[in-house]
Design a protein around this motif. Sequence first.
Motif, mmCIF file in Angstrom:
data_model
loop_
_atom_site.group_PDB
_atom_site.id
_atom_site.type_symbol
_atom_site.label_atom_id
_atom_site.label_comp_id
_atom_site.label_asym_id
_atom_site.label_seq_id
_atom_site.Cartn_x
_atom_site.Cartn_y
_atom_site.Cartn_z
ATOM 1 N N GLU A 169 88.658 53.588 93.322
ATOM 2 C CA GLU A 169 87.735 52.473 93.597
ATOM 3 C C GLU A 169 88.462 51.131 93.508
ATOM 4 O OE1 GLU A 169 84.380 52.511 90.925
ATOM 5 O OE2 GLU A 169 84.053 54.640 91.299
ATOM 6 N N LEU A 170 89.260 50.965 92.470
ATOM 7 C CA LEU A 170 89.960 49.697 92.251
ATOM 8 C C LEU A 170 90.965 49.391 93.360
ATOM 9 C CD1 LEU A 170 90.668 49.970 88.411
ATOM 10 C CD2 LEU A 170 89.062 48.403 89.526
ATOM 11 N N HIS A 171 91.540 50.426 93.961
ATOM 12 C CA HIS A 171 92.590 50.216 94.956
ATOM 13 C C HIS A 171 92.108 50.337 96.397
ATOM 14 C CE1 HIS A 171 94.949 50.665 91.334
ATOM 15 N NE2 HIS A 171 95.902 50.022 91.971
ATOM 16 N N ARG A 172 90.839 50.633 96.590
ATOM 17 C CA ARG A 172 90.316 50.818 97.944
ATOM 18 C C ARG A 172 90.512 49.571 98.820
ATOM 19 N NH1 ARG A 172 85.344 54.529 97.978
ATOM 20 N NH2 ARG A 172 86.909 56.162 97.990
ATOM 21 N N PRO A 173 90.420 48.353 98.273
ATOM 22 C CA PRO A 173 90.624 47.169 99.131
ATOM 23 C C PRO A 173 92.074 46.992 99.621
ATOM 24 C CG PRO A 173 89.449 46.568 97.110
ATOM 25 C CD PRO A 173 89.927 47.975 96.945
ATOM 26 N N VAL A 228 95.780 59.431 99.715
ATOM 27 C CA VAL A 228 94.805 60.369 100.285
ATOM 28 C C VAL A 228 93.521 59.615 100.609
ATOM 29 C CG1 VAL A 228 93.299 62.349 99.757
ATOM 30 C CG2 VAL A 228 95.744 62.452 99.206
ATOM 31 N N ASP A 229 93.058 58.797 99.675
ATOM 32 C CA ASP A 229 91.836 58.028 99.904
ATOM 33 C C ASP A 229 92.025 57.035 101.047
ATOM 34 O OD1 ASP A 229 89.074 57.165 99.111
ATOM 35 O OD2 ASP A 229 90.158 55.268 98.836
ATOM 36 N N ALA A 230 93.167 56.360 101.090
ATOM 37 C CA ALA A 230 93.417 55.388 102.163
ATOM 38 C C ALA A 230 93.407 56.074 103.531
ATOM 39 C CB ALA A 230 94.748 54.671 101.927
ATOM 40 N N CYS A 231 94.006 57.248 103.616
ATOM 41 C CA CYS A 231 94.006 58.015 104.878
ATOM 42 C C CYS A 231 92.583 58.382 105.271
ATOM 43 C CB CYS A 231 94.862 59.276 104.751
ATOM 44 S SG CYS A 231 96.632 58.971 104.634
ATOM 45 N N GLU A 232 91.811 58.819 104.284
ATOM 46 C CA GLU A 232 90.427 59.217 104.553
ATOM 47 C C GLU A 232 89.594 58.005 104.993
ATOM 48 O OE1 GLU A 232 86.777 61.705 102.438
ATOM 49 O OE2 GLU A 232 88.479 61.089 101.216
ATOM 50 N N GLN A 233 89.776 56.871 104.324
ATOM 51 C CA GLN A 233 89.027 55.653 104.687
ATOM 52 C C GLN A 233 89.391 55.196 106.097
ATOM 53 O OE1 GLN A 233 86.466 54.534 102.864
ATOM 54 N NE2 GLN A 233 86.970 56.277 101.554
ATOM 55 N N GLU A 234 90.674 55.340 106.442
ATOM 56 C CA GLU A 234 91.124 54.951 107.782
ATOM 57 C C GLU A 234 90.465 55.832 108.847
ATOM 58 O OE1 GLU A 234 95.438 55.297 108.983
ATOM 59 O OE2 GLU A 234 95.338 53.203 108.405
ATOM 60 N N LYS A 235 90.386 57.140 108.578
ATOM 61 C CA LYS A 235 89.719 58.060 109.510
ATOM 62 C C LYS A 235 88.253 57.715 109.667
ATOM 63 C CE LYS A 235 92.507 62.096 108.395
ATOM 64 N NZ LYS A 235 92.512 63.276 107.576
ATOM 65 N N LEU A 236 87.587 57.418 108.539
ATOM 66 C CA LEU A 236 86.156 57.077 108.572
ATOM 67 C C LEU A 236 85.926 55.792 109.361
ATOM 68 C CD1 LEU A 236 85.157 57.911 104.882
ATOM 69 C CD2 LEU A 236 84.556 59.210 106.939
ATOM 70 N N ALA A 237 86.833 54.838 109.222
ATOM 71 C CA ALA A 237 86.696 53.569 109.932
ATOM 72 C C ALA A 237 86.828 53.770 111.443
ATOM 73 C CB ALA A 237 87.730 52.568 109.440
ATOM 74 N N LYS A 238 87.698 54.689 111.850
ATOM 75 C CA LYS A 238 87.884 54.960 113.277
ATOM 76 C C LYS A 238 86.668 55.633 113.890
ATOM 77 C CE LYS A 238 92.900 55.196 113.234
ATOM 78 N NZ LYS A 238 94.060 56.066 113.239
#
Length: 163
Positions: A105-109, A151-161
Amino acid sequence: MSSLISTFTQHLDFSQAEIEAILSTPLNEVLNSPALKQELDSLDINLLRETLPTAGAVLATHLPPFYNWLKNELGVKRVPDTPEHTTKWVIGFLNNQESINRLVELHRPVPHAALEMAIPRLVGLFDGVEDIKVCQEWEKAVAALCLVLVVDACEQEKLAKVA
């Protein structure tokens, strides 16, 4: 990405193919995977706890320039003002007071590209620790925690696309 993958394969017990597979797996699956559990369980928590003063000194010395680099070179907006935040979090994690989910959560931004560039450098902060076992254990611990962030950053990037 190759520098990042090589950092993970160098410090964790995963092959390049395994790291690539982990990075394309949803975060919840990775967090619940036997492979990550085994990696975290293999950390020498007693050694890490005993050497917290060493790690604290390394972080106090090297994090301020690292934070400046994140802010000024990579354009990361929210960077801690002092190394105490990171040191306290690591201590909290080792003492089971902080969770990996909170770390995520803290690093998601933090932008995915910035994470990719920063992690090899962050893991490398411990290169100067004279005791090889201590150096390796801290590098492994930081790499394991950072793997989850990527892993979270990759997942967030996929969700954004998809959105």
